[in-house]
Each structure stands twice: as structure tokens, then as C-alpha cells.
Enzyme design. Structure first.
Site, PDB file in Angstrom:
ATOM      1  CG  ASN A 299      -0.156  -1.653 -58.821  1.00 15.17           C
ATOM      2  OD1 ASN A 299      -0.497  -2.800 -58.585  1.00 15.17           O
ATOM      3  ND2 ASN A 299      -1.000  -0.650 -58.963  1.00 15.17           N
TER       4      ASN A 299
ATOM      5  CG  ASP B  16      -6.978   2.788 -58.406  1.00 17.88           C
ATOM      6  OD1 ASP B  16      -8.022   2.125 -58.320  1.00 17.88           O
ATOM      7  OD2 ASP B  16      -5.847   2.293 -58.325  1.00 17.88           O
TER       8      ASP B  16
ATOM      9  CB  VAL C  22       5.014  -0.271 -49.317  1.00 19.30           C
ATOM     10  CG1 VAL C  22       4.876   1.033 -48.546  1.00 19.30           C
ATOM     11  CG2 VAL C  22       4.357  -0.148 -50.693  1.00 19.30           C
TER      12      VAL C  22
HETATM   13  P1  ADP Z   1       0.749   0.982 -55.185  1.00 19.46           P
HETATM   14  O1  ADP Z   1       0.303   2.363 -55.394  1.00 19.46           O
HETATM   15  O2  ADP Z   1       2.101   0.718 -55.750  1.00 19.46           O
HETATM   16  O3  ADP Z   1      -0.249  -0.057 -55.535  1.00 19.46           O
HETATM   17  P2  ADP Z   1      -0.075   1.234 -52.507  1.00 19.46           P
HETATM   18  O4  ADP Z   1      -0.158   2.680 -52.333  1.00 19.46           O
HETATM   19  O5  ADP Z   1      -1.341   0.514 -52.743  1.00 19.46           O
HETATM   20  O6  ADP Z   1       0.956   0.844 -53.617  1.00 19.46           O
HETATM   21  O7  ADP Z   1       0.652   0.609 -51.260  1.00 19.46           O
HETATM   22  C1  ADP Z   1       0.668  -0.773 -51.006  1.00 19.46           C
HETATM   23  C2  ADP Z   1       0.462  -1.004 -49.521  1.00 19.46           C
HETATM   24  O8  ADP Z   1       1.494  -0.399 -48.771  1.00 19.46           O
HETATM   25  C3  ADP Z   1      -0.799  -0.359 -49.000  1.00 19.46           C
HETATM   26  O9  ADP Z   1      -1.900  -1.199 -49.149  1.00 19.46           O
HETATM   27  C4  ADP Z   1      -0.477  -0.124 -47.539  1.00 19.46           C
HETATM   28  O10 ADP Z   1      -0.689  -1.301 -46.805  1.00 19.46           O
HETATM   29  C5  ADP Z   1       1.006   0.159 -47.568  1.00 19.46           C
HETATM   30  N1  ADP Z   1       1.244   1.597 -47.585  1.00 19.46           N
HETATM   31  C6  ADP Z   1       1.362   2.396 -48.663  1.00 19.46           C
HETATM   32  N2  ADP Z   1       1.600   3.669 -48.293  1.00 19.46           N
HETATM   33  C7  ADP Z   1       1.636   3.695 -46.948  1.00 19.46           C
HETATM   34  C8  ADP Z   1       1.831   4.731 -45.983  1.00 19.46           C
HETATM   35  N3  ADP Z   1       2.062   5.987 -46.357  1.00 19.46           N
HETATM   36  N4  ADP Z   1       1.787   4.388 -44.694  1.00 19.46           N
HETATM   37  C9  ADP Z   1       1.568   3.114 -44.325  1.00 19.46           C
HETATM   38  N5  ADP Z   1       1.387   2.102 -45.188  1.00 19.46           N
HETATM   39  C10 ADP Z   1       1.407   2.360 -46.477  1.00 19.46           C
END
Ligand code: ADP
Length: 867
Positions: A620, A732, A624
Site C-alpha cells: 500500500n 486485516d 517490496v
Molecule cells: P502492504 O502491507 O504495504 O500492503 P504487503 O505486506 O501486502 O504490503 O506486501 C505486498 C507484497 O509483498 C505481498 O503480497 C508479498 O507478495 C510481498 N511480501 C511482503 N512481505 C514479504 C516478506 N516478508 N517476504 C516475502 N514477500 C513479502
């Protein structure tokens, strides 16, 4: 009814008896039911009387004199009392009359049945007697016939033996006997004939007269009973009739007492009696003593526009204009487009149509109040007036400034001490100028400063290390002493320390959130430096624990030097070093001294130590990445925050790191640290190689067994059980926010919406809520608890077992929400075991308290798994 002629048969007789019995049973039932009704009527009367008594305990205060509402209410409660009496009287009447009559009727009916049965058996026995008599006569006849035949035979025999003489004693005897037998036979014959005639007559009489008469009598009796019965029922009807004249009278009284209510006159008497002059307005006056020492820079009741305030004023104006616009839209929505602002038509120039023009600053026209107007509208108008007034003042003040640059808020920047010990990090305080030196000495000082330090824009501090070229950093050299550019300190400070880049300073914490800062500063004199953004400009803040937590904005002189109240220095490092060693308080007012630099914690990583490799996702707040920590070579996942995002969003972004920092659990993604010294700020986490659970389910789950899917649910439940035990509400939980690691282990991730509270109530707007995953009480009342996570967990289970399907597919969010409120629940995914689906349904109980907690969920899944 043909009762008499058709009812004389055996079947009719038996039916008649059965009818008697049925009627008696019906009467018995009626009796019991009427008794129950009377009881309930009495109880109702009693309760109504109590309600009336309660209602009559009215406040007898004088203020209610003349109130028609009060008097209507009195009438109403009195009439309730009357109603209660009537109902009670009716119940008594039912008891003493209807029930009594019913009892009598029952007794009579029982008697009638008995009499009928007796009469009927009498007639029946007559039939029997007749038949028996005929039988008897017939057998007598038979005997006589036998005897006659014998006698005749004997006589004939004797007669033939003595044919000549035709006499003799023997013959005479047999003749005599024969003659008698002959007579007896003839008599028996005649008696039999007569008896048959009698029996025939008698039978006809019984059959055609007696029995019909008996049935006829029964009919009449039955009709009489029915008539009495009807009377009783009529009585019940009358005693249960709430539409009788008496009740109508009561109802009319109540109705007219309420009809008499004239809302316009309700307060007439009260107003007459208590009329008093309107309250005098409260005036809010500027306390002029506040600006006595500001040398005319600040004027009572006038906005000050200078370089210290101009940006703030502009922002404030934008903010007010946004509120006004929003306000106007809301008003339009409430009352229609043609009327806006103060309820005055758009074209009416006397109205505050643009929220500013036409407002008499000193005596604004009163806000018109229409009785039919919703309170909300009035609130909006009051709010509009407040904002419009402020906006107008700001606009006027800015207009006076025109295109000119804002004047300096401090008359002599190089010399004036600008303290910033505001607790909220807001604008600097203007210090008492009497503590400053004379104007002449200040000017001299300024010239001196200009001569030794060229101006350095503030932003450069962030683009290159804080390093003074003129004094090369050399750990090998003995520390040089440095004299401050101001007249103030003469203490020596270590040059090697002051010349290090700001980022390298152990006490520089970058954009560390304020909550963390407060946590780190524990003892008086603990300090650190951090970065914050105000009005789109970055600022450095010195945070110190001194009784409480104080935050001082580092001031920049036009020459690009840094200072608080005292001397200015070419680098922040030098400034802090001097503050610490000089023993001079940061500001005189705060008295805060620097004693112990609080170093960065291990989780506060250095941005330069994070090497971004491949982009692996999009969050968001930013992208990443897969990354490497230069210090250890460890591969990690890094969430970055877009540089352009506003400060509050960045704070929200870091919130996730702050929460995750405390958790250690195999099913919770592990935080390694945050890197906040530079933009983009980052959250560094363990790299979970399988990525998002949702993508994993959609692309790879077709090969997974139900048992593996169940194990994934168990992992998620394990993580959630841990969070629940820490009073953390995730808010969430969904497949998209879980990650899949080696051996398909599931880890809960994305704590961006999490709250560490047992119950979290969202009071503001609920934007970006994952409707299809969110429990009804959170959607409807903004109330979040771990049991809301349980609801989402049910949806997560469903996603896992449906291998990444979209929940409530084909339904919009609002439709899904509406259906859920009406009891709809998603059907079981294909191939999902019954007990697993049953668990989903339990998670989707409408009442949160009926849902299982995570420790229970974990146990249930574990049991299913091990079965
Ligand atoms: P936000 O909280 O900003 O929405 P997310 O946590 O959903 O972001 O992360 C977006 C994407 O990044 C995830 O759907 C996943 O594919 C990847 N991702 C996030 N954290 C990790 C992690 N620790 N290891 C591997 N992939 C990750």
C-alpha cells in the site's frame, strides 16, 4: 332434523350417547380455558393498575403547570386505572355468571344423559319381554300339539280295538283325554295368535311412538342445552369486548386529552411565567498583557504574518477552505441545492454565500433557526460560520502582505534566541528579548558570523554528510578544540566527533516515530536527534527527557548554521556536542540539559546497510524488495515507503514495524528492523520465500492435499492465537496478507491496520475496509476485538479451502454486507470436510460472543488434523 324418525336405530342411539360425552368434555375444556382467561384478565388488570399508578407518580413541580402534555398524561393514566377496573369487573362477572351457568349446564347435561339411557333401556327391555313371551307361547303351543297328537293316537288305537261295542271304559278314558288335549291345543293356538297380535301391536308402538318420542325429547333437550350454552358464550363475548360503550368512553377520553394537545401552546404558560431577558453574550477578549513584551511584533486581535507563520497561515487557509467546501456540500445534501450557507438563497447577497463575504466581523447576523430544520444542518451552519470567519481573517492578513516576502518573525535572526521547546514540536517560541544583548552588539555578531560561515541551505544537511571540509576528520590526530561562532561557549569539543556525518551519529534516529522516541528517553538528560517534516520542510528535532519529554527544533541561521538559543554551529553534530559539554540548557525556559546520548537500537538499521535486489511485491505504501543486509549478508524482505507520501502516512507505515518488533512466533512474519535515517524509509523483515498466500493458493494449491490445507489453517490459527494472547487485533486478516514459507508454513503478515488493544473502536471514517473479510459489528459499529479477527479467519479458511477463490464472488461489497446481515453465509468450498465447514460457520456467528477464540480454533483444527 329428522332426529326422531332417523335416530331410532342402534347406531343413532350409540352416536347420541357419544355426542353427550363429547359435549360434556367440551364443556369441561371450556371451563378450564375460561378459568385461565379470567386469571389472566385479573392479572392484566392488576398490572395495568400498577402501570397507571407508576404513571401517576408524576413530577408535581410547578414548571409543569399549564402543560397539556402533563394533563393528557394524567388523563391517560387515570383512564388506564378505569380500564383496569372494567377488565377486573368483567373477569369477576365471568366467574360468577358465565362459569356458574356452565357448571349448571354440565350437571343438567349429565343428568339428561342418565335419564335418556334409562328410558331407552326401558323401551329396549319391553322389546325383549315381548319376544320372550312369544317364544314361551310358541313352545307351549308346541307342547300342546305334541300332547294332542299322542292322545289322538291312543284314542284311535282303542277305538279300533273295540269296533263292535264302540264303548267300554278304556275307550271312554282315551276319548276324554283326547278331547282335553284337543281343547288345550286349541286354546294354546288362540293364545298364541292373540299374543302375536299383541306383540305386533306393541312392537309397532314402541318402534314408531315410544323410541321416536324419546329421541324427540332428546332433541328438545339438546336444543335447550345449546341455547343455554349460547347464552354462556354470549356472556363471554360481552365480558371480553373491549369495544363496549364503557371502553369506548375511556378511549375517547384519552384520545381527546391527547388531541387537545397544541404543541404551539404547550409552553405558553411556562414561557409566560418564566420569561426572562436573554442571556448577555460572553465576550472573548484578547489578554493584552500577553503581547506586552513582544515589541509590537504581535498585536492583539491581529494575525501576525511573517516568515515564521506565513506557510502555516496558508496551510490553515487551505484547510479551512476544504472544510468550508465540504460543509457546503453536506448542507446541500441536507437541504437541497438551492439553499446554501445560513439558509439564505444563493443569490441573496446578504447571506454568507461564500462563507466569507458579507460577514460583519464584529456583529455577524444571527444564524436563522427554522423549526423544521434538522439539528445537523444547524451544526453545519455554525461550523461554517466559524470557519468562514477564520478564513476571512487569514485571507485579509495575507492580502495585506501582497507579493512581498514575509518579514522575519525575529528582528535579528543571528542574535535572537529562538527556543523550540514546544512539547508538540510546533512553531518555535519567541523568547524574552530582554535577555538579549543590545542591538549594536547583535549586529556586530551577525557580521562576524557572516564572515566566518557562508550561508548553507537547510536541505543540504540531508544531501551530504555533516562534514566541515576545513577541518578534516582524522581519528589519528588529537582532538582539536573549536570555538563556537557565537560569543557564547568557550568549551572545547572534540572535532572528530562533530565532524562525523549526521547519519553516522549514534544519537541520530532519523524519522523514528515519536512514540518510540518517548520510549527511548527514560532518564533526565537522555537525548537524541531525529527528523520530522513540517509544512513540507524537513526539520531536525532534538528530543530530551527533562521532567517530561521536550522536543526542540534545530534552528537554521541565514548563514546555514545551526543553533537553539545560544551559539550557532556549522554542523548539527557540533551544536549537539557543544550543548552537551557546555552544560548550557537547550533553552533557558526549559532548563533541559543534555547528559546521555541515546544510541540507535539494534532494530534501527542504517539505510546504507540495506542493499535492495529484486522487487517482489507491491504494498500500500510502496514496493517490496528482496534485499541483502550488507552487515551480515542475510537475505531479507524490505518494504519501502514512497518518498512523496505525507508525514502521517509514513507514520502509519512505520506503525507496522513498531507492532511487529515485539512479536516472536513462527507463524508471525519476523521484523528485523526499520531503516529510517534516509528516504525511502524501510521496514526490513525476514524473507518468506513463498510470497503471498493468496498467489500461492491460486497458482500452486491444486497439488495440495486437504491435510496440507488444514495444516495451513492451523498455522494461521497458531499465529492468531499468539496475537490474541498479546491483545493485538490484526484487523486485516486475509490470504493476501499471509505469507508462505518453506514446507508451506503460513505466517501472518501486514500489520498495517493492527491495534494493540483489547477493543478498538473506529470513530472516524472507515475507509479502505476489507468489507468481505470484516465482521458485522466492526462494519456496523466500528467495534474491533480479536473476535472480529475470528470472523476474518473464517473467510481465510474459506479462501484456503477454495484454493484462492474470491469470497462472495459476484456480489458487490454492499450486497455481501446486506446478505450477511440477513443471515447469509458462504457455502462450503468444494471438497471441504463437514467439520471444517462447521468451524467456518462458527467463526461467522453474527454475535461475536458465540464465535470461538483462537486457542479453541487451534485445538479444533489440530484435532481434525490428527484424527
Ligand atoms: P502492504 O502491507 O504495504 O500492503 P504487503 O505486506 O501486502 O504490503 O506486501 C505486498 C507484497 O509483498 C505481498 O503480497 C508479498 O507478495 C510481498 N511480501 C511482503 N512481505 C514479504 C516478506 N516478508 N517476504 C516475502 N514477500 C513479502
Amino acid at each position: 332434523m329428522g332426529y326422531a324418525s332417523n335416530g331410532a336405530g342402534r347406531a343413532a342411539h350409540e352416536a347420541l350417547l357419544a355426542r353427550h360425552d363429547a359435549e360434556l368434555r367440551l364443556m369441561e375444556t371450556m371451563k378450564r380455558s375460561l378459568q385461565a382467561k379470567m386469571k389472566s384478565d385479573r392479572e392484566y388488570a392488576l398490572a395495568l393498575s400498577a402501570a397507571a399508578a407508576q404513571g401517576q407518580k408524576m413530577d408535581k413541580c410547578e414548571e409543569l403547570n399549564g402543560s397539556v402534555i402533563a394533563s393528557a398524561w394524567r388523563t391517560m393514566t387515570e383512564e388506564w386505572e378505569n380500564t383496569s377496573r372494567l377488565i377486573k369487573a368483567n373477569a369477576e362477572a365471568l366467574d360468577s355468571r358465565a362459569l356458574d351457568r356452565l357448571n349448571t349446564l354440565m350437571t343438567e347435561r349429565r343428568k339428561a344423559r342418565k335419564v335418556y339411557q334409562e328410558d331407552h333401556s326401558k323401551i329396549s327391555s319391553q322389546f325383549t319381554q315381548l319376544s320372550e313371551e312369544v317364544q314361551r307361547k310358541q313352545s307351549e303351543y308346541q307342547k300342546c300339539l305334541e300332547s294332542y297328537k299322542q292322545m289322538r293316537a291312543k284314542f284311535e288305537e282303542n277305538y279300533l280295538k273295540c269296533p263292535t261295542s264302540r264303548g267300554g271304559r278304556k275307550l271312554d278314558e282315551t276319548r276324554d283325554k283326547y278331547g282335553k288335549a284337543c281343547r288345550r291345543l286349541h286354546r294354546a293356538h288362540n293364545e298364541y295368535v292373540l299374543l302375536l297380535a299383541e306383540a305386533t301391536e306393541c312392537e309397532r308402538a314402541l318402534r314408531t311412538a315410544s323410541l321416536p318420542a324419546l329421541f324427540d325429547q332428546q332433541r328438545r333437550l339438546g336444543e335447550a342445552t345449546a341455547s343455554s350454552w349460547k347464552g354462556i358464550l354470549m356472556e363471554v363475548v360481552q365480558r371480553s369486548d373491549f369495544g363496549t360503550e364503557k371502553f369506548k368512553e375511556i378511549q375517547n377520553k384519552i384520545e381527546s386529552s391527547v388531541q387537545n394537545l397544541r404543541p404551539q401552546e404547550e409552553y405558553k404558560e411556562f414561557i409566560e411565567k418564566y420569561r426572562s431577558p436573554p442571556s448577555t453574550p460572553i465576550s472573548f477578549n484578547f489578554d493584552e498583557s500577553l503581547v506586552e513584551d513582544t515589541s509590537g511584533k504581535l498585536q492583539p486581535n491581529q494575525l501576525t504574518v511573517d516568515n515564521l507563520t506565513v506557510e502555516w497561515l496558508k496551510e490553515k487557509l487551505t484547510e479551512l477552505e476544504t472544510i468550508l467546501q465540504d460543509n457546503r456540500e453536506k448542507q446541500t445534501a441536507l437541504q437541497g441545492p438551492e439553499i446554501i450557507g445560513n439558509g439564505v438563497c444563493k443569490n441573496n447577497n446578504t447571506g454568507m454565500t461564500n462563507g466569507v463575504n458579507g460577514v460583519d466581523r464584529h456583529s455577524p447576523p444571527p444564524i436563522p433557526v427554522t423549526t423544521a430544520e434538522p439539528v445537523k444542518l444547524l451544526e453545519l451552519r455554525v461550523s461554517e460560520r466559524k470557519c468562514a470567519r477564520q478564513a476571512e481573517m487569514i485571507r485579509a492578513a495575507l492580502a495585506e502582505l501582497g507579493c512581498e516576502e514575509a518579514p522575519s518573525g525575529c528582528p535579528d535572526l543571528s542574535a535572537e534566541v529562538v527556543g523550540v521547546d514546544s512539547l508538540d514540536g510546533s512553531s518555535p517560541d519567541h523568547q524574552d528579548r530582554s535577555s538579549l544583548g543590545s542591538k549594536a552588539s547583535m549586529d556586530a555578531l551577525r557580521l562576524h558570523l557572516h564572515s566566518i560561515m557562508p550561508p548553507k541551505p537547510f536541505f543540504r544537511m540531508f544531501t551530504r554528510p555533516f562534514r566541515r571540509k576545513s577541518v578534516p576528520s582524522s581519528p589519528a590526530l588529537p582532538p582539536k578544540t573549536y570555538r563556537s561562532s557565537s560569543e557564547g561557549p568557550s568549551d572545547s569539543v572534540s572535532v572528530s566527533e562533530t565532524e562525523r556525518s549526521l547519519v553516522d551519529q549514534e544519537w541520530f534516529h532519523g524519522v523514528l516515530p515519536r512514540e518510540e522516541v518517548v520510549r527511548l528517553l527514560r532518564a533526565d538528560g537522555d537525548y537524541l536527534v531525529r527528523e520530522t517534516t513540517r509544512n513540507h520542510a524537513r526539520q531536525l528535532v532534538l528530543s530530551v527527557c527533562w521532567g517530561q519529554h521536550k522536543h526542540f527544533i534545530v534552528q537554521t541561521t541565514p548563514e546555514g548554521h545551526y543553533r537553539f538559543e545560544g551559539a550557532a554551529f556549522p554542523s548539527v553534530g557540533e551544536l549537539i556536542a557543544w550543548q552537551r559539554t557546555s552544560g548550557v540548557p537547550v533553552t533557558a525556559r526549559s532548563g533541559a540539559l543534555l547528559r546521555r546520548a541515546v544510541p540507535r537500537e539494534t532494530w534501527e538499521l542504517n539505510n546504507d546497510h540495506v542493499q535492495l535486489l529484486d522487487k517482489i511485491g507491491r504494498g500500500n505504501f510502496g514496493d517490496v524488495y528482496k534485499a541483502r543486509l550488507k552487515t551480515t549478508g542475510q537475505e531479507v524482505a524490505v518494504k519501502t515507503c514512497r518518498v512523496a507520501l505525507p508525514e502521517d502516512q509514513k507514520r502509519t507505515f512505520l506503525q507496522e514495524g513498531r507492532i511487529l518488533k515485539q512479536y516472536q512466533h513462527p507463524n508471525i512474519v519476523r521484523l528485523i528492523g526499520i531503516a529510517v535515517q534516509k528516504q525511502p524509509i524501510m521496514i526490513v523483515m525476514e524473507l518468506v520465500p513463498g510470497g503471498s498466500l493468496l498467489t500461492f493458493l491460486r497458482t500452486r494449491a491444486s497439488n495440495l492435499s486437504s491435510r496440507t490445507l488444514l495444516a495451513m489453517c492451523r498455522d494461521a490459527a497458531g499465529g492468531m492465537r499468539y496475537l490474541e494472547s498479546k491483545n493485538c487485533i490484526h484487523r486485516d486478516l486475509a490470504a493476501r496478507n499471509c505469507l508462505v514459507g518453506d514446507d508451506n508454513i503460513v505466517k501472518i503478515s501486514d500489520f498495517g491496520m493492527s491495534r494493540e488493544e483489547e477493543e478498538y473502536i473506529v470513530s472516524g471514517g472507515m475507509k479502505q475496509i476489507p468489507i468481505k473479510w470484516t465482521a458485522p459489528e466492526a462494519l456496523n459499529f466500528g467495534k474491533y476485538t480479536s473476535l472480529c479477527d475470528v470472523w476474518s479467519y473464517g473467510v481465510l479458511m474459506w479462501e484456503i479451502f477454495s484454493k484462492g477463490d474470491t469470497p462472495y464472488a459476484g456480489m458487490s461489497n454492499s450486497r455481501a454486507r446486506e446478505k450477511i446481515d440477513n443471515g447469509y453465509r458462504m457455502p462450503a468450498p468444494e471438497g471441504c470436510a463437514e467439520d471444517v465447514y462447521a468451524l467456518m460457520l462458527r467463526c461467522w456467528e453474527y454475535e461475536p460472543d458465540k464465535r470461538p477464540h483462537f486457542h479453541q480454533i487451534y485445538t479444533i483444527i489440530d484435532n481434525i488434523y490428527n484424527r
